[in-house]
Write a protein that holds these residues in place. Structure first.
Motif, PDB file in Angstrom:
ATOM      1  N   LEU A 128      46.795  12.848  25.443  1.00 32.88           N
ATOM      2  CA  LEU A 128      45.635  12.226  25.016  1.00 32.88           C
ATOM      3  C   LEU A 128      44.742  11.199  25.926  1.00 32.88           C
ATOM      4  N   THR A 129      45.385  10.888  26.871  1.00 32.95           N
ATOM      5  CA  THR A 129      44.690  10.200  28.082  1.00 32.95           C
ATOM      6  C   THR A 129      44.315  11.041  29.041  1.00 32.95           C
ATOM      7  N   VAL A 189      39.761  11.446  19.673  1.00 37.14           N
ATOM      8  CA  VAL A 189      40.913  10.569  18.831  1.00 37.14           C
ATOM      9  C   VAL A 189      40.197   9.438  18.030  1.00 37.14           C
ATOM     10  N   SER A 190      40.517   9.280  16.813  1.00 36.38           N
ATOM     11  CA  SER A 190      40.051   8.330  15.845  1.00 36.38           C
ATOM     12  C   SER A 190      41.136   7.626  15.467  1.00 36.38           C
ATOM     13  N   TRP A 231      46.833   2.144  26.310  1.00 33.18           N
ATOM     14  CA  TRP A 231      45.631   2.051  25.530  1.00 33.18           C
ATOM     15  C   TRP A 231      44.386   1.618  26.418  1.00 33.18           C
ATOM     16  N   MET A 243      43.270   5.182  26.952  1.00 33.17           N
ATOM     17  CA  MET A 243      42.546   5.812  25.832  1.00 33.17           C
ATOM     18  C   MET A 243      41.185   5.173  25.494  1.00 33.17           C
ATOM     19  N   ARG A 244      40.979   3.880  26.023  1.00 38.69           N
ATOM     20  CA  ARG A 244      39.754   3.174  26.000  1.00 38.69           C
ATOM     21  C   ARG A 244      38.716   3.932  26.899  1.00 38.69           C
ATOM     22  N   ASN A 285      39.042   6.789  27.820  1.00 37.03           N
ATOM     23  CA  ASN A 285      38.940   8.289  27.208  1.00 37.03           C
ATOM     24  C   ASN A 285      38.124   8.214  25.938  1.00 37.03           C
ATOM     25  N   VAL A 329      38.304   6.461  22.824  1.00 40.78           N
ATOM     26  CA  VAL A 329      38.933   6.489  21.631  1.00 40.78           C
ATOM     27  C   VAL A 329      38.185   5.694  20.762  1.00 40.78           C
ATOM     28  N   ARG A 330      37.966   6.342  19.556  1.00 35.87           N
ATOM     29  CA  ARG A 330      37.107   5.600  18.628  1.00 35.87           C
ATOM     30  C   ARG A 330      38.143   4.385  17.683  1.00 35.87           C
ATOM     31  N   THR A 379      38.412   6.379   9.200  1.00 35.73           N
ATOM     32  CA  THR A 379      39.089   7.383  10.242  1.00 35.73           C
ATOM     33  C   THR A 379      39.439   8.727   9.623  1.00 35.73           C
ATOM     34  N   TYR A 427      36.171  14.291  14.936  1.00 33.62           N
ATOM     35  CA  TYR A 427      37.427  14.064  15.672  1.00 33.62           C
ATOM     36  C   TYR A 427      38.440  14.636  15.104  1.00 33.62           C
TER      37      TYR A 427
END
Length: 359
Positions: free
Chosen positions: A172-173, A181-182, A211, A214-215, A217, A219-220, A228, A242
């Protein structure tokens, strides 16, 4: 039957920081004589009104509640101060003048706070499901908190978006998953807090780096599970943007269309969430509160949990929808964090997450 909902809001509560929010098809089982006899035997003097303090996601079929009230002579009054985090905060703030007699909905991310602040009175049910509940006991609080249900908080994904199978946390990163991603905010959502704990368990000291990636990338982050799941998810029933969202391992059965699944849970991302009940210290009706805790372990109540609160019953005798076995398998090795560590670091971790992801 008299079922009343009472808003419990005090001036002190208004200033309390909201730490978490609660999230979060078979017919109920037939009446169990064994359960009824056990409840009556354990609480022979139970009657009157019992104020059950619970989160705002509590749901039980009216006929099941009516049957309990008719059999026990108890009127159940719901006191619902808010989500799971607010629930525990309110119990602590009002422990010298308790909001009710019994509580349901303290989860394992907040259990130690309730125990350490002395809001619970000793009571250990003696009913057929007692041994099943004991498997989820909080160490050192076996006579204070009784497990009622459990669920796995996990990332869910849109099968159409990932025909080759589920991605992993590490995937996911990768920039290939940017904007896919949400999740929910751990400061405002109990699923969000559970997933934060899952990442801490999975990544150890590197959880903030994950994290941060993820930020970067995209992420919502939303305030609630419903935002969500119902708004963001790209699954056919919702049509959001998403394909990976935070939800539960029990969510996919409700996304089956014409017998075919459209979503699945990423079972290596799951945190096992357990909800507990207990008798409140200083309860006006302790005998009635004990009878209500017993009822929460009865086959009648336990069998309503999957369909009404979308969680697994602790009782092995309770019915679980057949499609859950096929489409909602539990994680074989759910991620976990010691309850004492959660209590010691919860606020610190939420603040650190906020600084990493949102600030």
């Amino acid at each position: 039957m008299r079922l009343t909902r009472t808003a419990a809001v005090t001036a002190a509560a208004t200033s309390t920081l909201l730490l978490a929010a609660c999230s979060s098809a078979s017919e109920p089982a037939a009446s169990s004589t064994a359960d009824a006899e056990a409840t009556a035997a354990s609480s022979p003097a139970a009657s009157g009104t019992v104020r059950l303090v619970t989160h705002d996601s509590f749901a039980v079929p009216e006929d099941v509640l009516a049957a309990f009230e008719a059999e026990s002579g108890i009127d159940v009054e719901l006191v619902q101060p808010g989500d799971a985090g607010t629930l525990v905060n309110q119990l602590v703030l009002t422990k010298d003048a308790p909001l009710g007699d019994a509580v349901y909905g303290i989860d394992n991310t907040f259990a130690s706070r309730a125990v350490d602040n002395g809001v619970l009175a000793a009571y250990a049910p003696d009913v057929p499901a007692t041994d099943d509940a004991a498997a989820y006991a909080v160490p050192g609080a076996e006579d204070l908190l009784t497990a009622v249900d459990f669920s796995d908080v996990c990332l869910n994904y849109d099968l159409a978006a990932f025909p080759d199978g589920a991605p992993t946390l590490d995937d996911l990163t990768d920039p290939a998953y940017a904007g896919m991603v949400s999740v929910t905010n751990p400061a405002t959502s109990s699923p969000g807090l559970a997933f934060l704990l899952a990442t801490i368990a999975a990544k150890g000291d590197a959880w903030t780096a994950w994290w941060a990636a993820m930020r970067d990338n995209d992420v919502r982050v939303t305030a609630s599970w419903s935002d969500t799941y119902f708004t963001d998810f790209s699954a056919p029933n919702y049509g959001g943007d998403y394909p990976i969202v935070l939800s539960y391992a029990s969510s996919p059965p409700y996304e089956v269309i014409d017998g075919a699944p459209t979503t699945a849970a990423m079972l290596d991302t799951c945190f096992r969430q357990v909800e507990y009940a207990g008798v409140l210290e200083g309860a006006e009706n302790p005998a009635g509160a004990q009878a209500v805790v017993d009822w929460l372990l009865s086959d009648e109540f336990q069998s309503t949990l999957p369909e009404n609160m979308y969680v697994y019953p602790v009782s092995t005798a309770a019915e679980v929808p057949a499609d859950w076995e096929q489409f909602a398998p539990l994680a074989a090795a759910p991620l976990s964090v010691d309850p004492a560590d959660i209590d010691a670091h919860r606020d610190e971790w939420i603040d650190e997450w906020t600084a990493t992801v949102l600030d």
